[in-house]
Write an enzyme that holds these catalytic residues in place. Structure first.
Site, PDB file in Angstrom:
ATOM      1  N   CYS A  25      -6.201   1.537   6.610  1.00 50.04           N
ATOM      2  CA  CYS A  25      -6.885   0.036   6.040  1.00 50.04           C
ATOM      3  C   CYS A  25      -5.759   0.089   7.812  1.00 50.04           C
ATOM      4  CB  CYS A  25      -6.442  -0.725   5.523  1.00 50.04           C
ATOM      5  SG  CYS A  25      -4.416  -1.093   5.113  1.00 50.04           S
ATOM      6  N   CYS A  62      -2.046  -0.474   7.415  1.00 49.91           N
ATOM      7  CA  CYS A  62      -0.928   1.134   7.259  1.00 49.91           C
ATOM      8  C   CYS A  62      -1.587   1.394   8.865  1.00 49.91           C
ATOM      9  CB  CYS A  62      -1.747   2.066   6.166  1.00 49.91           C
ATOM     10  SG  CYS A  62      -1.487   0.977   5.132  1.00 49.91           S
ATOM     11  N   GLU A  93       0.568   4.189   2.068  1.00 52.10           N
ATOM     12  CA  GLU A  93       1.752   4.055   3.464  1.00 52.10           C
ATOM     13  C   GLU A  93       2.969   3.216   3.378  1.00 52.10           C
ATOM     14  OE1 GLU A  93      -1.646   3.533   2.432  1.00 52.10           O
ATOM     15  OE2 GLU A  93      -3.227   4.349   3.857  1.00 52.10           O
ATOM     16  N   HIS A 131       0.790  -1.353   0.102  1.00 51.90           N
ATOM     17  CA  HIS A 131      -0.338   0.428  -0.070  1.00 51.90           C
ATOM     18  C   HIS A 131       0.953   1.442  -0.316  1.00 51.90           C
ATOM     19  CE1 HIS A 131      -4.149  -1.999   1.692  1.00 51.90           C
ATOM     20  NE2 HIS A 131      -3.037  -2.655   0.928  1.00 51.90           N
TER      21      HIS A 131
END
Lengths: 177, 177
Positions: free
Chosen positions: B91, B94, B63, B61
């Site tokens: 999420c 992260c 992040e 992801h």
């Protein structure tokens, strides 16, 4: 229950996760270990242990290492049909990564009251609002998993005390020695 | 508030995060982008965008990419004194990684009602039981961040419809064409 659950001998795989945790211990890392297993045939797909200090990377937890090793080996991000064994209850990051990877089942050894994100602080793996929920078995070889952590932190406290004592004596003027 | 907050121009850095999200969009990835900024002097320490499909890694992801790039560059896992800008509410994975990295502040654009772990589904970044809590600012360039996601999913639905139509026509016997 998920496919193939009956095939897996939880204690056998948790013993492998403990071996990973021991590797972390010997490296001076918080001793947490994980293995990822295919529910279908019991193959160990990947292994991982905590490497935060060694790699200087706060994301290098045992579970993340196992997940990333598996996706690299299989060349797919979906890890459906698999069970992750880990010695200690996962934190929010790792629990979230298990959900994101669509892992079927999680088996862990000992609870972690400070940051556990399966039942202790949060429930990230089977929340009703999420699009994927994970079956959980807790407490497998719990005593062994917890003892390894307790031994590690006891050893670290002793080392810190010895270090403090040594630096205190070093700071004393010659006449006081 | 954390050190240096007043120095940072949130819209300026969110614009950079949006640029990262656009890179993801062009690669056919869900368009989420992030930048990590030093609160002290406003330096952009790292950037990241979603690469799940490209890398076939559910942990890739935006992040996580930014965090890992920063720790690799700085050779330290503690990212204290920094702010993460991300276009969409993180999420659980992260959000947990932000806590584990000891980041001071999180700024995000649009909420994510399905998996958001800052205020929508969980509150992973400022829970009273955790040993580190993160200051949060939400809704910066919210409309732009949300629109990019909506455009992406609209485009994907159109592509899927076109694909279905083409495969239906291919399956028709010659006499029906």
């Amino acid at each position: 229950m998920c496919k193939g659950d009956k095939m897996l001998d939880d204690e056998k795989y948790m013993t492998l996760a403990l071996k990973e945790a021991e590797k972390a211990y010997l490296m001076g890392e918080v001793p947490i270990g994980a293995v990822l297993v295919d529910n279908e045939d019991g193959t160990v797909v990947s292994r991982g242990h905590n490497l935060r200090e060694t790699r200087q990377d706060a994301t290098a937890h045992a579970e993340m290492e196992a997940i990333r090793a598996a996706t690299a080996a299989l060349q797919r991000w979906r890890l459906t049909g698999m069970t992750l064994y880990v010695t200690i209850e996962p934190c929010a990051m790792c629990a979230g990564a298990l959900v994101n990877s669509r892992i079927d089942r999680l088996v862990y050894g000992s609870h972690e009251s400070k940051f556990g994100a399966v039942e202790s602080v949060f429930n990230v793996v089977s929340h009703r609002l999420l699009n994927h929920r994970i079956a959980v078995t807790a407490g497998v070889l719990e005593e062994e998993c917890r003892r390894l952590m307790q031994d590690f932190f006891k050893m670290r406290r002793q080392q810190n005390r010895a270090k403090k004592k040594a630096s205190f004596q070093e700071a004393l003027p010659d006449s006081m020695e």
